[in-house]
Design an enzyme around this catalytic site. Structure first.
Site, PDB file in Angstrom:
ATOM      1  N   PRO A 133      10.934 -10.027  -1.414  1.00 16.52           N
ATOM      2  CA  PRO A 133      11.027  -8.618  -1.836  1.00 16.52           C
ATOM      3  C   PRO A 133       9.819  -7.737  -1.525  1.00 16.52           C
ATOM      4  O   PRO A 133       9.140  -7.235  -2.420  1.00 16.52           O
ATOM      5  CB  PRO A 133      11.254  -8.745  -3.337  1.00 16.52           C
ATOM      6  N   CYS A 134       9.586  -7.482  -0.243  1.00 18.65           N
ATOM      7  CA  CYS A 134       8.484  -6.607   0.134  1.00 18.65           C
ATOM      8  C   CYS A 134       8.727  -5.169  -0.312  1.00 18.65           C
ATOM      9  O   CYS A 134       7.780  -4.384  -0.416  1.00 18.65           O
ATOM     10  CB  CYS A 134       8.226  -6.688   1.631  1.00 18.65           C
TER      11      CYS A 134
END
Length: 165
Positions: A133-134
């Site tokens: 989850p950047c």
């Protein structure tokens, strides 16, 4: 051999790659660095590993936190992999700053702290979008900075998680 499949999603067409057992990449069509680690000789083929990704994405896009993780094997340097491991620990529906990740990296690696800019470079080259989850990484003041898929898609993903509504 590397295999790919296409998956339609609310943020656009996704391209997923696998070695047959692990997910190697997941890119949003048109994103920066699109398929940059994808083997040129990849073959489009439906593999069992892709079913796990579809289930994960179906859960995620239904605004629920997935309770499992498909097997991931991103390609990158040891530094990048360390940063991506930190990203995987960001709780659903929460954000973290580049500076906070830099501090965590320094503690975990027992090295001198790295710069938020270096963290940003690793975050930007994450090739397994959404699952790693950047999109949960924000600037120092909570500003929505950079996202390879575009700020609009970052906002859309954060809104799915109940943020920035």
């Amino acid at each position: 051999m590397e295999y790919v499949c296409k998956i339609k999603s609310p943020v656009g067409m996704l391209t997923v790659s696998s070695d047959g057992e692990n997910i190697l990449g997941l890119w949003i069509e048109g994103q920066k660095y699109f398929a940059h680690t994808l083997d040129k000789d990849s073959v489009e083929k439906n593999m069992p590993v892709f079913e796990g990704v579809r289930k994960w994405l179906d859960c995620y896009f239904a605004e629920k936190e997935p309770d499992f993780m498909p097997p991931l094997l991103p390609k990158g340097s040891p530094f990048q992999k360390s940063i991506w491991n930190i990203l995987c620990k960001i709780p659903y529906g929460q954000t973290i700053t580049y500076g906070e990740i830099a501090k965590q990296y320094g503690v975990q690696s027992k090295e001198k702290p790295t710069s938020p800019r270096a963290v940003g470079g690793a975050v930007g080259h994450n090739q397994i979008s959404i699952i790693i989850p950047c999109h949960r990484v924000v600037g120092a003041n909570g500003n929505l900075t950079g996202y390879a898929g575009g700020i609009n898609k970052k906002i859309q993903l954060l809104q799915l998680e109940g943020l920035y509504v």
